[in-house]
Enzyme design. Structure first.
Site, PDB file in Angstrom:
ATOM      1  N   PRO A   1       0.665  -1.183  -0.147  1.00  0.00           N
ATOM      2  CG  PRO A   1      -0.218  -1.018   2.243  1.00  0.00           C
ATOM      3  CD  PRO A   1       0.827  -1.832   1.211  1.00  0.00           C
ATOM      4  CD  GLU A   2       5.801   1.844  -1.485  1.00  0.00           C
ATOM      5  OE1 GLU A   2       6.456   2.780  -2.194  1.00  0.00           O
ATOM      6  OE2 GLU A   2       6.417   0.737  -1.339  1.00  0.00           O
TER       7      GLU A   2
END
Length: 296
Positions: A7-8
């Site tokens: 989750p960037e």
DNA sequence: CTGTACTCCTGGGGGC
DNA sequence: TGCCCCCAGGAGTACA
């Protein structure tokens, strides 16, 4: 399921785009939470601010998902390290934007369930799942969200046209911290995480241990350009990467096969003509992958 | 103000 | 098989 999203910014953006058509206009019928605490406590009026209201639209700021409601509040979701969102209807996972990773069965790390009624009268649920519980769900007034406790200190969006090499240099100021750590600092620029920082530095041929304030004007401009390039490529590949996560055998998607440096320890540097080998060092307690030969 | 070390958690993988 | 240790996307806090 062994699969994971990372989750960037690109992954959050992909989730946001996938949620948008389902959540827009949907009415919240009920909300329930697990007993476990996430990183941040739910606000006291969490249920009251959600139940009975409609989602207007879904967007993103940094690595936060922002879902505006029709009561002047916004639901803020951060996926932390291991957060996932799934949509489930009729006991089946709804594949939104080809993102689906499990069947509709409840799993033990489901922490928030939001039951919804779509604009067509269809009933479905949004489920927030997070094994490590580093994520959070919170509420803020929509018109003051940029001043909220989560957003007040955030730096510029890396994909904005206004984010230039000069802006990066001004945010870095006199900092002598390694450029790798400066780029991870969300006050300097948001959205980049451990993977894309490694990738951007490799692409720009900048050594991760360089003092942040030692970058030349040209290097800062190149780093910004390459950051935008890798983020856009990852967003473009995000759908197809995540699509593979639906495979029952847990096969990973394709994007991690395109990493230049991240998690490539011992492999030949992919830069043209470079005979270097990707190495791994620890910076700020976290792994950095780079080529000592072409990253100067 | 800067830089760093540590912390919150669970789970997967490798070594023995 | 089963331990035990290390490692993993983030980011707030405490402390020198």
């Amino acid at each position: 399921m062994p699969c994971s999203i990372m989750p960037e910014l690109p992954e959050v953006e992909t989730v946001v785009r996938g949620l948008q058509p389902f959540l827009s206009g949907a009415k919240i019928a009920n909300v329930s939470t697990s007993q476990h605490k996430l990183r941040f406590p739910y606000p006291d009026d969490f249920m009251q601010c959600l139940i009975g209201f409609r989602f207007l639209n879904v967007g993103r700021r940094a690595k936060y998902i922002v879902a505006d409601l029709d009561n002047e509040n916004s639901l803020i979701i951060h996926l932390g390290m291991s957060g996932r969102i799934s949509l489930v209807g009729n006991g089946q996972t709804i594949s939104f934007d080809d993102y689906a990773y499990q069947t509709g069965a409840m799993s033990k790390h489901d922490h928030v369930t939001i039951d919804l009624i779509g604009t067509g009268g269809d009933e479905f649920s949004l489920i927030y799942n997070d094994p490590r519980r580093f994520g959070l769900l919170d509420l803020a007034r929509t018109d003051k969200i940029h001043k909220s406790r989560h957003f007040a200190h955030l730096g510029p969006e890396p994909l904005d046209d206004e984010f230039t090499g000069a802006v990066l240099q001004s945010k870095i100021g006199k900092r002598v911290t390694p450029i790798k750590l400066a780029l991870l600092n969300q006050e300097i620029v948001v959205g980049l995480g451990n993977i894309y920082v490694c990738e951007a530095l490799h692409m720009a041929h900048i050594h991760p241990n360089r003092h942040a304030n030692s970058l030349s004007v040209n290097e800062a401009a190149l780093l910004v350009a390459n950051s935008k390039q890798i983020l856009r490529a990852a967003i473009a590949a995000g759908g197809s990467t995540l699509k593979d996560f639906a495979h029952a055998d847990g096969t990973l998607g394709g994007f991690q096969n395109e990493f230049l440096a991240y998690d490539q320890t011992g492999k030949p540097c992919p830069s043209p003509k470079c005979k270097g080998i990707i190495e791994r060092i620890i910076q700020g307690g976290r792994s950095t992958f780079f080529c000592g030969k072409c990253q100067k």
